[in-house]
Design an enzyme around this catalytic site. Structure first.
Site, PDB file in Angstrom:
ATOM      1  N   GLY A 491      36.862  43.950  20.260  1.00 46.68           N
ATOM      2  CA  GLY A 491      35.315  43.999  20.294  1.00 46.68           C
ATOM      3  C   GLY A 491      34.900  44.450  21.928  1.00 46.68           C
ATOM      4  N   GLY A 493      35.971  46.918  23.658  1.00 43.12           N
ATOM      5  CA  GLY A 493      35.993  48.248  23.972  1.00 43.12           C
ATOM      6  C   GLY A 493      37.075  48.908  24.670  1.00 43.12           C
ATOM      7  N   SER A 532      40.804  39.141  31.049  1.00 41.09           N
ATOM      8  CA  SER A 532      40.286  40.336  31.563  1.00 41.09           C
ATOM      9  C   SER A 532      41.136  41.051  32.201  1.00 41.09           C
ATOM     10  CB  SER A 532      39.126  39.825  32.505  1.00 41.09           C
ATOM     11  OG  SER A 532      38.133  39.153  31.825  1.00 41.09           O
ATOM     12  N   ARG A 533      42.633  40.775  31.591  1.00 38.08           N
ATOM     13  CA  ARG A 533      43.625  41.657  32.692  1.00 38.08           C
ATOM     14  C   ARG A 533      43.804  43.074  31.965  1.00 38.08           C
ATOM     15  NH1 ARG A 533      48.142  42.685  29.623  1.00 38.08           N
ATOM     16  NH2 ARG A 533      49.247  42.563  31.593  1.00 38.08           N
ATOM     17  N   ALA A 711      38.217  50.179  39.028  1.00 37.07           N
ATOM     18  CA  ALA A 711      37.862  49.329  38.156  1.00 37.07           C
ATOM     19  C   ALA A 711      38.467  47.993  38.026  1.00 37.07           C
ATOM     20  CB  ALA A 711      37.644  49.928  36.634  1.00 37.07           C
ATOM     21  N   GLY A 713      38.828  43.924  35.506  1.00 37.97           N
ATOM     22  CA  GLY A 713      38.354  43.414  34.467  1.00 37.97           C
ATOM     23  C   GLY A 713      36.792  42.628  34.481  1.00 37.97           C
ATOM     24  N   GLY A 715      35.589  41.037  30.947  1.00 31.33           N
ATOM     25  CA  GLY A 715      35.250  40.259  30.004  1.00 31.33           C
ATOM     26  C   GLY A 715      34.595  38.854  29.964  1.00 31.33           C
ATOM     27  N   GLU A 716      35.260  38.031  31.077  1.00 33.75           N
ATOM     28  CA  GLU A 716      34.816  36.757  31.117  1.00 33.75           C
ATOM     29  C   GLU A 716      33.575  36.559  32.224  1.00 33.75           C
ATOM     30  OE1 GLU A 716      39.455  34.893  30.784  1.00 33.75           O
ATOM     31  OE2 GLU A 716      38.795  36.446  32.282  1.00 33.75           O
TER      32      GLU A 716
END
Lengths: 754, 164
Positions: A491, A493, A532-533, A711, A713, A715-716
């Site tokens: 989810g 992406g 987030s790796r 860029a 990570g 996600g967290e």
């Protein structure tokens, strides 16, 4: 940098490309293991322990076996007959495929009924009974240190992590890791400090609650096994199953389609060992789909206790900090020891403190196991250190933002591990958050029974190290491109972002790229999709692979004496005289890392830092204690976004999830260790009516110099600051300080009565 | 004891052999290979299993399939993969992440817009409060619903017909 000349005129990185799988998802056609049906498949239903800690005296499966349509009933002893040492886990080999000798928490799997009809399996599982000799149990993480109740008779570290080796064979302890960091002389500096403050914070046990509950299926031949699983770590599953069975890795195939949410719940091994063993026993495909209720007995987020003590000088600078953190890991270690260490070393927060002491303990207790949940322990730590920071600032009469500014860990300064901070926009993130909250302007504090307050909190995280990702990029004869990676799109992406990175390098449109989903027979090794790796590690691997493919294409052009700007299809046509062939590039990314010494010191603790802050405005109803978040601002350093829109939705989604963990989510256990609210009827997760009045998400301008196209990570990151910012705002509104989550209306009301 | 149940499924007349305890989601899955309606919480609280029966959204994980005799049943698979205004708006506004809850939101949004062509933020929040999204794409869904309403108004109603 010139980015696109051939097939595209616009850069692919930095474009808000809609997710590549959009059509599949809005039409209900995306592939999930949830949907999987295999010919001749048996469904397994798990019978679970009803006591928190006990020796198994007997298991009576006779009534279950007598139910018409039951194929087989399997217990732990049946598993042991097939696999002599049926214990798994990423940090400790402590978790049996089915309970053996002892049960260690209420809800632990004890037996499985297999039937072609899942209703038959369920009915039969309800007829199994077990007798236990009950043992004393321990539930609290701090009590577990000294408790006489010992969850595991002997510690069994997996051998993969050097810092766990000293625990091998240790008896009479519940401590699954005692991480220690010493920088300077914290006790000495504390003794000399102008003022000393000490506080204790707690967080509650909560659950990931992916809406696709955990599900795995396995099918076998006489010499091979295919596992279809909703997993964030297919490569690890293959290694661990091969180890359990004593098979070579290439006889175990692990396939992962889309995940209906993960958040850390679907990491390492969950149901995979069980379905594998059941398939090998029956020689039939076996699928186990957990119900929502069963997810609560499978994996959770660590409850924690954090004692934090700071010495401050006359100028309001923190000169010493002691952190003691206890992580409630539940009955099996899962990844808890890594949470304990990897998050543990950031426990002093994003502040420049000369003398630091950290002790971070992973504890076994008789509760459902805890693992990683969107932050890998960081939200628990930020909850404490940012509450503490506000409390100290207010005691000193210094504005909380100003106090943070005075102590901020700035670029080029060493963090508690000694690692120098680089590419971490800590200051920018704090300043932008304050500015979005209009921190320096007057604030309407409400009136009557509705009081208003505002708060801010800032957190940071080190990305887990040492980890590897591999990628392959195949350029087809028509110029389209296929990316092979084992990153799992749950989810966040990742398919789209990885396609953008490959497209950017190859100067083609993202839409010309497809990403093959994890299949260990096809896609190369990847440590896991966690922490987030992936954007950084797999993203770098994809970039390297695409560059390798590009280099080979350019060599081909040279060999064929074609001009540099020849379109890809023409290169292949010239080479083969027809549309044929392909060029494959490979990439292997492993960032540098230095393991910490005995004092937790290292010159390279992490491949990158993540920084996130939240600012909130709240209304507190003084008659009921109800807290309404009227404004939530999330600011993050995400490096340079590959897909700005997806980044924004990650920040937003993470912050709303954390809002649930802050305001109402809590697993409620009784004194026997029985969970009382294992359903969405009693365990509420955020819905439409729980949204903040206004929600703002921003990424500051920043670049991760080592990241793919700048860029890193994300996600967290949106979870970091939410909980303490709200607690700080509640204090600002009504003057009460809550040090334990969740910040329910009852908790606020009770605190106001004191 | 299975009994035949005849109904209209996404515009097609169909029949299934249904046991009394079987839910609509099970029958869609096992007899028709439709996976868009999915069981998650199993209690009718999350909306992942949403199916339209005679034009009304029901929780397919609780709704007994035997009750569908003669009914008009519509799922997210309706339309053969051609996207309507709601689905297009969900894509344009990034209103999903993992996608597991998305079919339920799409169907509820269609029903919402059938009832209220131009819903306010509050209308949307309340109407969709029975659908859960753990990825928490609620702000994006709110935007998507408003965009879908606009698209529908521009193009005229382009609802899928239940009887093609």
């Amino acid at each position: 940098m010139k980015r696109a000349t051939q097939a595209t005129e616009t850069p692919q990185v930095g474009r808000s490309v809609p997710r590549l799988e959009s059509w599949l998802k809005v039409t209900g056609r995306a592939e999930y293991v949830h949907n999987l049906r295999l010919p001749g498949m048996l469904y397994g239903k798990i019978f679970r322990s009803s006591v928190a800690h006990g020796r198994i005296k007997s298991i009576d499966t006779s009534a279950a076996r007598a139910v018409g349509g039951v194929h087989r009933v399997v217990t732990g002893e049946d598993v042991r007959a097939l696999v002599p040492e049926p214990y798994y886990g990423p940090a400790f080999h402590d978790q049996p495929v089915l309970a053996l000798d002892k049960v260690r928490y209420v809800g632990e799997p004890v037996a499985v009924v297999l039937a072609s009809d899942p209703h038959v399996a369920e009915e039969a599982a309800a007829l199994i009974t077990a007798q236990y000799e009950e043992l004393p149990a321990v539930y609290d993480e701090v009590e577990a240190v000294t408790s006489k109740a010992i969850v595991h008779d002997t510690l069994r570290p997996a051998g993969t992590f050097p810092d766990l080796k000293h625990l091998k064979g240790v008896k009479n302890t519940n401590v699954a890791l005692d991480f220690r960091l010493r920088r300077g002389d914290a006790a000495g500096a504390m003794a000399k400090a102008h003022r000393v403050f000490e506080h204790r914070f707690r967080t509650q046990q909560v659950m990931h609650t992916p809406l696709e509950p955990l599900v795995s299926a396995a099918e076998c031949t006489e010499s091979s096994l295919t596992i279809h699983t909703a997993s964030q770590s297919p490569s690890f599953v293959r290694i661990e199953i091969a180890r359990l069975l004593g098979w070579p890795e290439n006889r175990v195939r692990v396939r992962v389609p889309f995940l209906g949410g993960g958040f850390g719940a679907k990491l390492y091994i969950k149901l995979e060992a069980l379905v594998s063993v059941l398939s090998l026993m029956t020689r039939r495909p076996v699928k186990i789909s957990l119900s929502m209720e069963e997810q609560f007995f499978t994996i959770t987020k660590h409850a924690s206790t954090f004692r934090i003590k700071s010495g401050v000088d006359r100028d309001g600078r923190v000169v010493a900090r002691e952190c003691e953190v206890w992580w409630n890991g539940g009955a099996y270690a899962d990844i808890g020891p890594r949470v304990t260490q990897k998050s543990g070393f950031t426990a002093p927060g994003p502040y420049d403190v000369q003398d630091v002491a950290i002790d971070s303990y992973a504890l076994y207790t008789n509760l459902p196991p805890a693992g990683a949940l969107r932050g890998f322990g960081i939200p628990q730590l930020v909850w404490a250190y940012e509450g503490h920071t506000d409390m100290v600032a207010r005691e000193l009469g210094i504005d909380p933002v100003e106090f943070r500014r005075r102590n901020l860990l700035r670029e080029g300064r060493p963090q508690a591990t000694g690692t120098v901070i680089k590419d971490a926009a800590i200051e920018k993130v704090l300043e932008r958050t304050a500015s979005l909250l209009d921190w320096d302007k007057p604030f309407d504090r409400g009136a009557g029974t509705i009081r208003r307050g505002r708060g801010i909190a800032l957190g940071f995280k080190a990305c887990i190290a040492n980890t590897t990702s591999l990628a392959a990029v195949n350029v087809n004869a028509d110029g389209s491109c296929t990316v092979y990676i084992s990153t799992v799109d749950m989810g966040q992406g990742s398919d789209t972002a990885m396609a953008q990175i490959a497209a950017e390098v190859l100067q083609i449109a993202t839409e010309q790229v497809t990403v093959v989903h994890s299949d260990t027979d096809v896609t190369p090794f990847d440590m896991a999709t966690l922490g987030s790796r992936s954007l950084f590690h797999t993203g770098n691997a994809v970039k390297l692979a695409a560059q390798d493919a590009l280099k080979k294409l350019n060599e081909l052009k040279g060999e064929l004496k074609l001009p540099a700007d020849t379109p890809i299809p023409d290169v292949f046509r010239k080479k083969y005289g027809m549309r044929a062939g392909s060029v494959m590039g490979v990439g292997n990314f492993i960032p540098p890392y230095t393991p910490p010494d005995a004092n937790g010191q290292t010159d390279n603790a992490t491949p990158f830092w993540m920084v996130g802050a939240s600012g909130v405005e709240v209304e507190v109803d003084t008659e009921t204690g109800r807290v309404r978040v009227t404004r939530l601002v999330n600011v993050a350093d995400v490096g340079t976004p590959v897909n700005p829109r997806i980044v924004e939705t990650q920040l937003s989604g993470a912050s709303i999830m954390q809002l649930g963990f802050t305001l109402f989510e809590k697993m409620l256990f009784d004194e026997q260790g029985q969970l009382r609210n294992a359903s969405l009827a009693e365990y509420k997760i955020p819905g439409f009516l729980d949204l903040p009045g206004e929600l703002v998400n921003e990424a500051v301008v920043s670049e991760q110099s080592t990241g793919p196209f700048g860029a890193k990570g994300v996600g967290e990151t949106g979870t970091f600051g939410v909980s303490p910012a709200i607690a700080n705002a509640i204090h600002d509104a009504v003057g009460v300080r809550l040090t334990e989550l969740p910040l329910s209306a009852e908790a606020v009301f009770d605190a106001m009565q004191k | 004891m299975r009994k035949p149940v005849a109904f209209t499924l996404n515009g097609e007349r169909v029949e299934a052999q249904v046991a009394p305890h079987e839910t609509l989601v099970e029958v869609l899955r096992e007899s028709f290979g439709l996976f868009g309606a999915r069981e998650s919480c199993g209690q009718g609280l999350c909306g992942c299993c949403t199916v339209l029966v005679n034009g009304t959204a029901v929780s397919g994980c609780l709704y007994l399939a035997s009750l569908c005799q003669g009914a008009e049943v519509r799922t997210v698979e309706e339309g053969g993969g051609e996207l309507d205004a709601v689905q297009q708006a969900f894509i344009e506004r990034s209103a999903f992440q993992c996608g597991f809850c998305t079919p339920g939101f799409v169907l509820m949004t269609r029903q919402l817009l059938d009832e209220i062509a131009d819903p306010s933020d509050d209308d949307i929040r309340h109407y969709l409060s029975g659908n859960l999204c753990r990825c928490a794409t609620y702000p994006e869904i709110l935007e998507a619903v408003k965009l879908a309403a606009k698209k529908r108004k521009e193009k005229g109603s382009e609802q899928f017909s239940g009887n093609k």
